[in-house]
Design an enzyme around this catalytic site. Structure first.
Site, PDB file in Angstrom:
ATOM      1  N   CYS A 113     -20.453 -15.058  -9.055  1.00 11.55           N
ATOM      2  CA  CYS A 113     -20.555 -14.939  -7.686  1.00 11.55           C
ATOM      3  C   CYS A 113     -21.971 -14.992  -7.167  1.00 11.55           C
ATOM      4  CB  CYS A 113     -19.924 -13.724  -7.269  1.00 11.55           C
ATOM      5  SG  CYS A 113     -18.355 -13.679  -7.816  1.00 11.55           S
ATOM      6  N   HIS A 259     -21.572 -12.076  -0.265  1.00 17.95           N
ATOM      7  CA  HIS A 259     -20.546 -12.693  -0.960  1.00 17.95           C
ATOM      8  C   HIS A 259     -19.235 -12.185  -0.798  1.00 17.95           C
ATOM      9  CE1 HIS A 259     -17.906 -14.020  -4.173  1.00 17.95           C
ATOM     10  NE2 HIS A 259     -17.972 -13.032  -4.916  1.00 17.95           N
ATOM     11  N   ASN A 289     -11.812 -15.128  -2.321  1.00 18.92           N
ATOM     12  CA  ASN A 289     -12.741 -15.005  -2.988  1.00 18.92           C
ATOM     13  C   ASN A 289     -13.058 -16.488  -3.822  1.00 18.92           C
ATOM     14  OD1 ASN A 289     -15.029 -14.823  -4.935  1.00 18.92           O
ATOM     15  ND2 ASN A 289     -14.678 -12.560  -5.750  1.00 18.92           N
TER      16      ASN A 289
HETATM   17  O1  UT7 Z   1     -16.440 -11.475  -6.888  1.00 20.93           O
HETATM   18  C1  UT7 Z   1     -16.526 -10.987  -8.406  1.00 20.93           C
HETATM   19  C2  UT7 Z   1     -16.469  -9.450  -7.882  1.00 20.93           C
HETATM   20  N1  UT7 Z   1     -15.024  -9.003  -7.699  1.00 20.93           N
HETATM   21  C3  UT7 Z   1     -14.939  -7.837  -6.924  1.00 20.93           C
HETATM   22  O2  UT7 Z   1     -15.930  -7.411  -6.255  1.00 20.93           O
HETATM   23  C4  UT7 Z   1     -13.299  -7.272  -7.100  1.00 20.93           C
HETATM   24  C5  UT7 Z   1     -13.639  -5.760  -7.032  1.00 20.93           C
HETATM   25  N2  UT7 Z   1     -12.501  -4.883  -7.265  1.00 20.93           N
HETATM   26  C6  UT7 Z   1     -11.552  -4.970  -6.298  1.00 20.93           C
HETATM   27  O3  UT7 Z   1     -11.640  -5.487  -5.169  1.00 20.93           O
HETATM   28  C7  UT7 Z   1     -10.443  -4.000  -6.333  1.00 20.93           C
HETATM   29  O4  UT7 Z   1     -10.654  -3.034  -7.384  1.00 20.93           O
HETATM   30  C8  UT7 Z   1      -9.243  -4.592  -6.602  1.00 20.93           C
HETATM   31  C9  UT7 Z   1      -8.566  -5.491  -5.161  1.00 20.93           C
HETATM   32  C10 UT7 Z   1      -9.150  -5.820  -7.666  1.00 20.93           C
HETATM   33  C11 UT7 Z   1      -7.976  -3.520  -6.607  1.00 20.93           C
HETATM   34  O5  UT7 Z   1      -7.955  -2.766  -5.934  1.00 20.93           O
HETATM   35  P1  UT7 Z   1      -8.074  -1.023  -6.394  1.00 20.93           P
HETATM   36  O6  UT7 Z   1      -7.835  -0.411  -5.093  1.00 20.93           O
HETATM   37  O7  UT7 Z   1      -9.220  -0.843  -7.129  1.00 20.93           O
HETATM   38  O8  UT7 Z   1      -6.588  -1.152  -7.103  1.00 20.93           O
HETATM   39  P2  UT7 Z   1      -6.380  -0.571  -8.656  1.00 20.93           P
HETATM   40  O9  UT7 Z   1      -6.998  -1.562  -9.302  1.00 20.93           O
HETATM   41  O10 UT7 Z   1      -6.872   0.783  -8.672  1.00 20.93           O
HETATM   42  O11 UT7 Z   1      -4.982  -0.712  -8.695  1.00 20.93           O
HETATM   43  C12 UT7 Z   1      -3.935   0.396  -7.928  1.00 20.93           C
HETATM   44  C13 UT7 Z   1      -2.422  -0.015  -8.267  1.00 20.93           C
HETATM   45  C14 UT7 Z   1      -2.319  -0.343  -9.805  1.00 20.93           C
HETATM   46  O12 UT7 Z   1      -0.945   0.347 -10.023  1.00 20.93           O
HETATM   47  P3  UT7 Z   1      -0.759   1.963 -10.665  1.00 20.93           P
HETATM   48  O13 UT7 Z   1      -1.290   1.840 -12.050  1.00 20.93           O
HETATM   49  O14 UT7 Z   1      -1.497   2.702  -9.676  1.00 20.93           O
HETATM   50  O15 UT7 Z   1       0.478   1.916 -10.835  1.00 20.93           O
HETATM   51  C15 UT7 Z   1      -2.231  -1.676  -9.867  1.00 20.93           C
HETATM   52  O16 UT7 Z   1      -1.367  -1.994 -10.939  1.00 20.93           O
HETATM   53  O17 UT7 Z   1      -2.350  -1.173  -7.709  1.00 20.93           O
HETATM   54  C16 UT7 Z   1      -1.531  -2.081  -8.654  1.00 20.93           C
HETATM   55  N3  UT7 Z   1      -2.037  -3.721  -8.220  1.00 20.93           N
HETATM   56  C17 UT7 Z   1      -1.288  -4.296  -7.297  1.00 20.93           C
HETATM   57  N4  UT7 Z   1      -0.226  -4.075  -6.591  1.00 20.93           N
HETATM   58  C18 UT7 Z   1       0.350  -5.043  -5.958  1.00 20.93           C
HETATM   59  C19 UT7 Z   1      -2.912  -4.433  -8.843  1.00 20.93           C
HETATM   60  N5  UT7 Z   1      -2.939  -5.540  -8.083  1.00 20.93           N
HETATM   61  C20 UT7 Z   1      -1.917  -5.653  -7.517  1.00 20.93           C
HETATM   62  C21 UT7 Z   1      -1.140  -6.627  -6.629  1.00 20.93           C
HETATM   63  N6  UT7 Z   1      -0.099  -6.233  -6.025  1.00 20.93           N
HETATM   64  N7  UT7 Z   1      -1.682  -7.747  -6.403  1.00 20.93           N
END
Ligand code: UT7
Length: 332
Positions: A113, A259, A289
């Site tokens: 990125c 980004h 992204n």
């Molecule tokens: O460009 C490179 C840099 N990348 C980034 O900056 C990305 C940084 N990270 C993020 O943007 C976020 O961490 C995410 C968008 C990837 C995830 O959001 P989050 O609020 O951190 O959610 P999480 O990973 O803590 O997941 C929460 C829940 C989980 O379920 P449980 O364990 O609570 O039951 C995940 O399994 O959401 C679930 N989950 C989803 N649910 C529906 C993860 N992905 C999805 C999805 N749809 N696509």
């Protein structure tokens, strides 16, 4: 003083638009979850065999036309990508062949990125040193063919989109315009927080095995929370570093171009810096992204829409896999 200036921008996104709703047929997810957690509503995926060099060629031809130049006017290509068309040679070589400009250097850089800002830093140094006068700086990504498009990979698969965006950079002798500074950082202790493990040359006897494929080790993996937290800390930090180096304040910034990783990260960064969202570029809603293409894609749209005018101060900032993070100040 010789400065590196932006002469023209171009972009290309493939025709196939993929909405969040379409993803719900491919994995357990919802439009609400994706919009609320990321701000993304749709992304574009290549419709058939289409590598990064093809996306980049379209974007490069537009950037050249907007600069009033021909491919033959370019004396160096720098291409940033994390999704190379093939293991080797670099995608820049494929792009060079497509543009029909043999002989000039064609360089791939691998800074995810932060690739566009890393590339800008290299181009800026080469232009100021007088080594090259006109550089094509490309960010090009085809993510869609590398994602785990299933419930197992939904945390990553919902984020990324395919695109290319290109800047034609040139030398300006004595003007005020151009790149004022670049600041680059990396911390390889976190290399595995966001990565694709395989194929890899460290695996014996083969770089990838059937077992690795079955385990999905060729798909991107991310510790989302860790990446999110680090991005929200490092981006404001590297923007402050940029402002300080130039004796500027956030009030001097006409447009901040972060980004596009997650709309929540963008808003957190803006809030920490005290810059209103009207002066922060955001298009993640429409493209997801697009990694190395995300910053030049924002610049392209901002200039097209009249949000970026000659004389404006624009600050670019990135955070991504590596970890890598970077900033640049540009007098437009
Ligand atoms: O460009 C490179 C840099 N990348 C980034 O900056 C990305 C940084 N990270 C993020 O943007 C976020 O961490 C995410 C968008 C990837 C995830 O959001 P989050 O609020 O951190 O959610 P999480 O990973 O803590 O997941 C929460 C829940 C989980 O379920 P449980 O364990 O609570 O039951 C995940 O399994 O959401 C679930 N989950 C989803 N649910 C529906 C993860 N992905 C999805 C999805 N749809 N696509």
């Amino acid at each position: 003083m010789k400065r590196c200036v932006f002469l023209g921008l171009g972009h290309y996104v493939p025709e196939r638009r993929v909405t969040n709703q379409e993803l719900t047929a491919l994995m357990e997810t919802t439009d609400e979850w994706i919009v609320e957690r990321t701000g993304i509503r749709q992304r574009y995926w290549v419709p058939h065999e289409m590598g990064g060099s093809e996306l980049a060629e379209h974007a490069a031809r537009e950037a050249l036309a907007r600069a009033g130049l021909e491919p033959g006017d370019i004396d160096c290509i720098i291409l940033a990508t994390l999704s190379p068309e093939h293991t080797f040679p670099g995608t820049a070589c494929f792009l060079q062949a497509r543009l029909g400009i043999p002989g000039i250097p064609a360089v791939d850089i691998r800074n995810q990125c932060s690739g566009f800002i890393y590339g800008l830093s290299i181009a800026d140094a080469w232009i100021r040193a007088g080594q090259y006068r006109r550089i094509l700086l490309v960010g090009a990504e085809v993510h869609s063919t590398g994602l785990d498009i299933s419930t197992r990979g939904r945390d990553v698969a919902c984020l990324f989109g395919d695109a290319a965006a290109v800047a034609v950079l040139g030398a300006d002798d004595g003007g005020e315009r151009g790149v004022l500074s670049t600041h680059l950082h990396a911390d390889g202790r976190f290399a595995k927080a966001l990565w694709i493990e395989a194929p890899g040359s460290r695996f014996h006897p083969l770089r990838i095995s059937h077992q690795m494929l079955d385990e999905g080790r060729h798909f991107p993996k991310m510790n989302g929370r860790q990446v999110f937290t680090a991005a929200a800390q490092r981006m404001p930090e590297v923007i402050r570093e940029c402002l300080k180096a130039n004796g500027l304040t956030i009030d001097d910034v006409a447009l901040l171009v972060p980004h596009q990783a997650n709309q929540r990260i963008t808003e957190l960064v803006a809030r920490q810096l005290g810059i209103p969202m009207e002066r922060v570029a955001s298009n993640i809603e429409r493209y997801g992204n697009t990694t190395a293409a995300s910053i030049p894609l924002c610049l392209y749209e901002a200039e097209r829409d009249g949000r970026l005018r000659p004389g404006d101060l624009v600050v670019l900032a990135s955070f991504g896999a590596g970890f890598t993070w970077a900033s640049a100040a540009v007098r437009w």
